[in-house]
Design an enzyme around this catalytic site. Structure first.
Site, PDB file in Angstrom:
ATOM      1  N   GLY A  12     -32.179 -37.601  32.271  1.00 58.84           N
ATOM      2  CA  GLY A  12     -31.110 -36.820  31.649  1.00 58.84           C
ATOM      3  C   GLY A  12     -30.929 -37.145  30.181  1.00 58.84           C
ATOM      4  N   ALA A  15     -34.355 -34.084  26.728  1.00 55.71           N
ATOM      5  CA  ALA A  15     -35.317 -33.235  27.448  1.00 55.71           C
ATOM      6  C   ALA A  15     -34.750 -32.786  28.792  1.00 55.71           C
ATOM      7  CB  ALA A  15     -36.627 -34.000  27.650  1.00 55.71           C
ATOM      8  N   SER A  39     -29.983 -42.088  35.179  1.00 57.05           N
ATOM      9  CA  SER A  39     -29.364 -43.380  35.386  1.00 57.05           C
ATOM     10  C   SER A  39     -28.726 -43.862  34.088  1.00 57.05           C
ATOM     11  CB  SER A  39     -30.433 -44.375  35.844  1.00 57.05           C
ATOM     12  OG  SER A  39     -29.946 -45.674  35.660  1.00 57.05           O
ATOM     13  N   VAL A  47     -32.204 -41.386  20.025  1.00 61.45           N
ATOM     14  CA  VAL A  47     -32.489 -40.898  18.669  1.00 61.45           C
ATOM     15  C   VAL A  47     -32.985 -39.457  18.800  1.00 61.45           C
ATOM     16  CG1 VAL A  47     -32.965 -42.998  17.363  1.00 61.45           C
ATOM     17  CG2 VAL A  47     -34.723 -42.068  18.857  1.00 61.45           C
ATOM     18  N   LYS A  78     -29.607 -27.773   8.103  1.00 62.91           N
ATOM     19  CA  LYS A  78     -30.796 -28.369   7.480  1.00 62.91           C
ATOM     20  C   LYS A  78     -31.676 -27.259   6.910  1.00 62.91           C
ATOM     21  CE  LYS A  78     -35.047 -30.776   8.800  1.00 62.91           C
ATOM     22  NZ  LYS A  78     -35.834 -31.356   9.901  1.00 62.91           N
ATOM     23  N   PRO A  96     -39.503 -26.681   2.453  1.00 63.24           N
ATOM     24  CA  PRO A  96     -38.336 -25.877   2.816  1.00 63.24           C
ATOM     25  C   PRO A  96     -38.571 -25.033   4.058  1.00 63.24           C
ATOM     26  CG  PRO A  96     -39.573 -24.797   1.056  1.00 63.24           C
ATOM     27  CD  PRO A  96     -40.361 -26.017   1.448  1.00 63.24           C
ATOM     28  N   THR A 344     -40.290 -32.600  15.093  1.00 59.40           N
ATOM     29  CA  THR A 344     -40.851 -31.593  15.987  1.00 59.40           C
ATOM     30  C   THR A 344     -40.677 -31.878  17.483  1.00 59.40           C
ATOM     31  OG1 THR A 344     -42.906 -32.752  15.466  1.00 59.40           O
ATOM     32  CG2 THR A 344     -42.599 -30.595  14.476  1.00 59.40           C
ATOM     33  N   GLY A 433     -47.815 -21.387   8.309  1.00 57.40           N
ATOM     34  CA  GLY A 433     -47.550 -21.220   6.880  1.00 57.40           C
ATOM     35  C   GLY A 433     -46.844 -22.418   6.246  1.00 57.40           C
TER      36      GLY A 433
HETATM   37  P1  FAD Z   1     -35.078 -40.224  27.000  1.00 54.36           P
HETATM   38  O1  FAD Z   1     -34.013 -39.964  26.009  1.00 54.36           O
HETATM   39  O2  FAD Z   1     -35.667 -41.601  26.999  1.00 54.36           O
HETATM   40  O3  FAD Z   1     -34.463 -39.920  28.424  1.00 54.36           O
HETATM   41  C1  FAD Z   1     -35.067 -40.403  29.598  1.00 54.36           C
HETATM   42  C2  FAD Z   1     -34.134 -40.175  30.776  1.00 54.36           C
HETATM   43  O4  FAD Z   1     -34.779 -40.601  31.955  1.00 54.36           O
HETATM   44  C3  FAD Z   1     -32.828 -40.953  30.679  1.00 54.36           C
HETATM   45  O5  FAD Z   1     -31.760 -40.181  31.170  1.00 54.36           O
HETATM   46  C4  FAD Z   1     -33.068 -42.122  31.639  1.00 54.36           C
HETATM   47  O6  FAD Z   1     -31.873 -42.620  32.173  1.00 54.36           O
HETATM   48  C5  FAD Z   1     -33.909 -41.425  32.688  1.00 54.36           C
HETATM   49  N1  FAD Z   1     -34.689 -42.370  33.480  1.00 54.36           N
HETATM   50  C6  FAD Z   1     -35.751 -43.115  33.123  1.00 54.36           C
HETATM   51  N2  FAD Z   1     -36.184 -43.868  34.159  1.00 54.36           N
HETATM   52  C7  FAD Z   1     -35.368 -43.569  35.202  1.00 54.36           C
HETATM   53  C8  FAD Z   1     -35.276 -44.009  36.556  1.00 54.36           C
HETATM   54  N3  FAD Z   1     -36.097 -44.946  37.070  1.00 54.36           N
HETATM   55  N4  FAD Z   1     -34.318 -43.480  37.342  1.00 54.36           N
HETATM   56  C9  FAD Z   1     -33.452 -42.547  36.879  1.00 54.36           C
HETATM   57  N5  FAD Z   1     -33.501 -42.087  35.607  1.00 54.36           N
HETATM   58  C10 FAD Z   1     -34.434 -42.601  34.790  1.00 54.36           C
HETATM   59  N6  FAD Z   1     -37.064 -35.800  17.910  1.00 54.36           N
HETATM   60  C11 FAD Z   1     -36.667 -34.799  17.108  1.00 54.36           C
HETATM   61  O7  FAD Z   1     -36.787 -33.624  17.477  1.00 54.36           O
HETATM   62  N7  FAD Z   1     -36.148 -35.075  15.882  1.00 54.36           N
HETATM   63  C12 FAD Z   1     -36.041 -36.331  15.410  1.00 54.36           C
HETATM   64  O8  FAD Z   1     -35.540 -36.535  14.312  1.00 54.36           O
HETATM   65  C13 FAD Z   1     -36.510 -37.399  16.214  1.00 54.36           C
HETATM   66  N8  FAD Z   1     -36.479 -38.674  15.788  1.00 54.36           N
HETATM   67  C14 FAD Z   1     -36.999 -39.663  16.588  1.00 54.36           C
HETATM   68  C15 FAD Z   1     -37.086 -40.969  16.084  1.00 54.36           C
HETATM   69  C16 FAD Z   1     -37.662 -41.973  16.858  1.00 54.36           C
HETATM   70  C17 FAD Z   1     -37.793 -43.357  16.306  1.00 54.36           C
HETATM   71  C18 FAD Z   1     -38.121 -41.678  18.168  1.00 54.36           C
HETATM   72  C19 FAD Z   1     -38.710 -42.766  19.028  1.00 54.36           C
HETATM   73  C20 FAD Z   1     -38.028 -40.397  18.659  1.00 54.36           C
HETATM   74  C21 FAD Z   1     -37.489 -39.379  17.874  1.00 54.36           C
HETATM   75  N9  FAD Z   1     -37.439 -38.067  18.314  1.00 54.36           N
HETATM   76  C22 FAD Z   1     -37.012 -37.070  17.503  1.00 54.36           C
HETATM   77  C23 FAD Z   1     -37.832 -37.746  19.691  1.00 54.36           C
HETATM   78  C24 FAD Z   1     -36.578 -37.567  20.537  1.00 54.36           C
HETATM   79  O9  FAD Z   1     -35.811 -38.740  20.524  1.00 54.36           O
HETATM   80  C25 FAD Z   1     -36.935 -37.194  21.963  1.00 54.36           C
HETATM   81  O10 FAD Z   1     -37.827 -36.137  21.967  1.00 54.36           O
HETATM   82  C26 FAD Z   1     -35.711 -36.772  22.739  1.00 54.36           C
HETATM   83  O11 FAD Z   1     -34.695 -37.725  22.626  1.00 54.36           O
HETATM   84  C27 FAD Z   1     -36.051 -36.558  24.190  1.00 54.36           C
HETATM   85  O12 FAD Z   1     -36.203 -37.751  24.889  1.00 54.36           O
HETATM   86  P2  FAD Z   1     -36.386 -37.687  26.456  1.00 54.36           P
HETATM   87  O13 FAD Z   1     -35.240 -36.949  27.026  1.00 54.36           O
HETATM   88  O14 FAD Z   1     -37.746 -37.215  26.759  1.00 54.36           O
HETATM   89  O15 FAD Z   1     -36.327 -39.217  26.880  1.00 54.36           O
END
Ligand code: FAD
Length: 506
Positions: A12, A15, A39, A47, A78, A96, A344, A433
């Site tokens: 959660g 994504a 969880s 982030v 932005k 831009p 992205t 582009g």
């Molecule tokens: P997560 O946020 O890690 O979520 C994972 C989920 O899975 C959580 O809810 C967790 O509780 C759950 N989970 C994991 N294991 C278990 C388990 N065993 N049981 C139950 N639940 C579980 N993207 C941008 O578009 N712009 C940005 O400026 C940008 N900056 C970034 C900077 C950094 C340094 C990094 C590392 C990433 C950045 N990103 C950025 C990427 C962005 O953070 C992610 O694409 C976005 O947060 C999606 O993450 P996620 O939901 O895939 O994973």
């Protein structure tokens, strides 16, 4: 009678909740049931605050209005990204959102600018972009509705509080019958190795069976990571950064309607303005700099007082060979990671959701899976090449990191694109582009300009460009400051009307 299909989303973060909200909005409740397991103990990556303009389509498809979104996520608008010290130390350019200049007689603007510059025009190319000129002056207004108007030639995205966005989408999804289960996934069950997933076993003793499983478990890749076909393709030979230190701080004045990406000794540092704070992070390669040095650089260049403790994050650039295997689709960090230089990742989540909805068949279908995998991995590759371009085009020699970036052997796909631009300014359409702003911003100029430009007398060409520059400056002068625009928007937004909770968490 149609059988009810069950889709289980594991995770959660941004994504997971984007997926849940979109599926709840687009799929008929009479045919699909959606459950999301997350969880709080594990938490999210926390982030991901800078976006590209496609997020507006995502929100709009969900019926989310801009004012409620901006109020709930403390977002700012932005208009692009400012790259400082990338080409050479002391320089900066803006990539831009929107058009650079205007094509003339079918000739793309960067050819016109190049020809005029060779004839003596001394004006940076960004002066011909409404978005870049407005960004530098911290001005903002949504683009004009009439396509004839100069102020219609740009687009925009947001800086947002990622945790607040996930909470906002959670409310949205739960109001549309998505069931949230708070538990840790202990085991992924299959009838046989490599076969479809049948259920997730949770630490509360529950088992969740479903027809489809969406892996949104972030870098853990709990579900997709078990399939051998989904092996991780490592791109770190080209995208060397593998660690980030992050630290939010107080604001330093009026908000900038752009992300700052400042090149540093072993990577780069971002500044992302929200309404109530600035997000900061230094993305670096741990082979070239220690954590202590990275933290020191970040702290010593913070634009305001720190608001939290520093956090370190590890990552590796790359993408799964297959993002959809059997009945499991990986969306978000579980699918792959490309560093945030061009903001992205959220866009790739959006692409994953859109393509999944497009390909979601009634039966488990090889052709749909193969097409999905081809289209998505191509997207990752296009963005990968675009990000590598920024590193490769540097002319910095001052640190081993930048010297190594210039010396790397490029992927063939990127070599071809660079040669086409270097030779004759050609830009592949798949690259959206985007190339001219970055290439020219980092001193890669085409050797030859479009032959059709020669038909325009040089003084006439220079006159047209000077006029365009003045027109853009005059139009931008009519725009409000972004903070004034946001205040008026948020003031008109009673959050209660949508039942959404406000963000604001650091
Ligand atoms: P997560 O946020 O890690 O979520 C994972 C989920 O899975 C959580 O809810 C967790 O509780 C759950 N989970 C994991 N294991 C278990 C388990 N065993 N049981 C139950 N639940 C579980 N993207 C941008 O578009 N712009 C940005 O400026 C940008 N900056 C970034 C900077 C950094 C340094 C990094 C590392 C990433 C950045 N990103 C950025 C990427 C962005 O953070 C992610 O694409 C976005 O947060 C999606 O993450 P996620 O939901 O895939 O994973």
């Amino acid at each position: 009678m149609t059988t009810l299909q069950h889709i289980c989303i594991a995770g959660g973060g941004t994504a997971g909740w984007m997926t849940a909200a979109a599926l709840a909005n687009r799929l008929p409740h009479s045919h699909y049931r959606i459950t999301l397991v997350e969880s709080a103990q594990i938490g999210t990556v926390g982030v991901g605050e800078s976006t590209i303009p496609h997020i507006r389509q995502f929100n709009s498809a969900l019926g989310i209005t801009e004012d409620e979104f901006i109020a709930a996520t403390s977002a700012t608008c932005k208009l692009g990204i400012e790259f400082t010290d990338w080409g050479k130390v002391g320089e900066s350019y803006i990539h831009p959102f929107g058009e650079l200049g205007k094509p003339l007689a079918g000739i793309e603007f960067h050819h016109l600018w190049q020809a005029a510059s060779l004839q003596g025009l001394d004006v940076p190319i960004e002066s011909f972009s409404v978005a870049a000129v407005a960004a530098r002056q911290r001005k903002f207004s949504p683009p004009h509705a009439s396509r004839e108007h100069l102020l219609s030639t740009y687009t925009y995205a947001y800086h947002l509080d990622a945790s607040a966005y996930a909470r906002f989408l959670r409310d949205y999804a739960e109001q549309r019958q998505v069931i949230r289960v708070e538990a840790q996934i202990r085991e992924v069950k299959r009838d046989h190795e490599g076969g479809p997933i049948t259920a997730l076993s949770l630490d509360n003793g529950e088992q969740i069976s479903a027809d489809w499983f969406i892996d949104c478990t972030g870098f853990r890749s709990l579900l997709i990571g078990d399939y051998s076909q989904a092996e991780f393709i490592d791109w770190s030979e080209w995208l060397k950064t593998n660690r980030a230190v992050v630290l939010p701080c107080e604001k330093d004045g009026p908000s900038r309607p752009y992300t700052k990406a400042m090149a540093r000794d072993a990577g780069w540092q971002w500044q992302i303005p929200l309404q109530h704070r600035i997000g900061n992070g230094y993305v670096y390669c741990s082979d070239y700099i220690s954590d202590e040095e990275a933290e020191h650089t970040l702290r010593s260049t913070l634009p305001g007082e720190a608001l939290a403790d520093v956090r370190f994050l590890d990552f590796k650039a790359g993408c799964r060979k297959q993002l959809w295997v059997q009945n499991c689709v990986a969306i978000g960090l579980s699918a792959g990671f490309l560093e945030p230089l061009e903001s992205t990742s959220i866009f790739l989540i959006q692409m994953g959701i859109a393509k999944f909805l497009e390909h979601l068949p009634g039966t488990h279908n090889d052709a749909a899976r193969n097409q999905y995998n081809r289209e998505l991995t191509e997207q990752y590759q296009v963005i990968r090449d675009f990000i590598i371009l920024h590193y490769y085009l540097t002319q910095r020699h001052d640190t081993p990191f930048w010297r190594d970036c210039q010396a790397m052997t490029l992927p063939d796909s990127l070599t071809e694109l660079i040669l086409a631009f270097r030779d004759s300014g050609l830009v592949d359409k798949k690259q959206y582009g985007l190339w001219p702003a970055v290439c020219i911003g980092q001193h890669l100029h085409p050797k030859q300009v479009d032959s059709r430009v020669a038909a325009i007398p040089p003084q006439q060409l220079i006159g047209i460009l000077n006029q365009l520059k003045s027109d853009i400056a005059a139009q931008v002068a009519t725009l409000p400051n972004m903070d004034d625009y946001l205040s008026s928007l948020v003031a008109q937004t009673p959050l209660q009307k949508s039942g959404m909770r406000a963000g604001g968490q650091v």
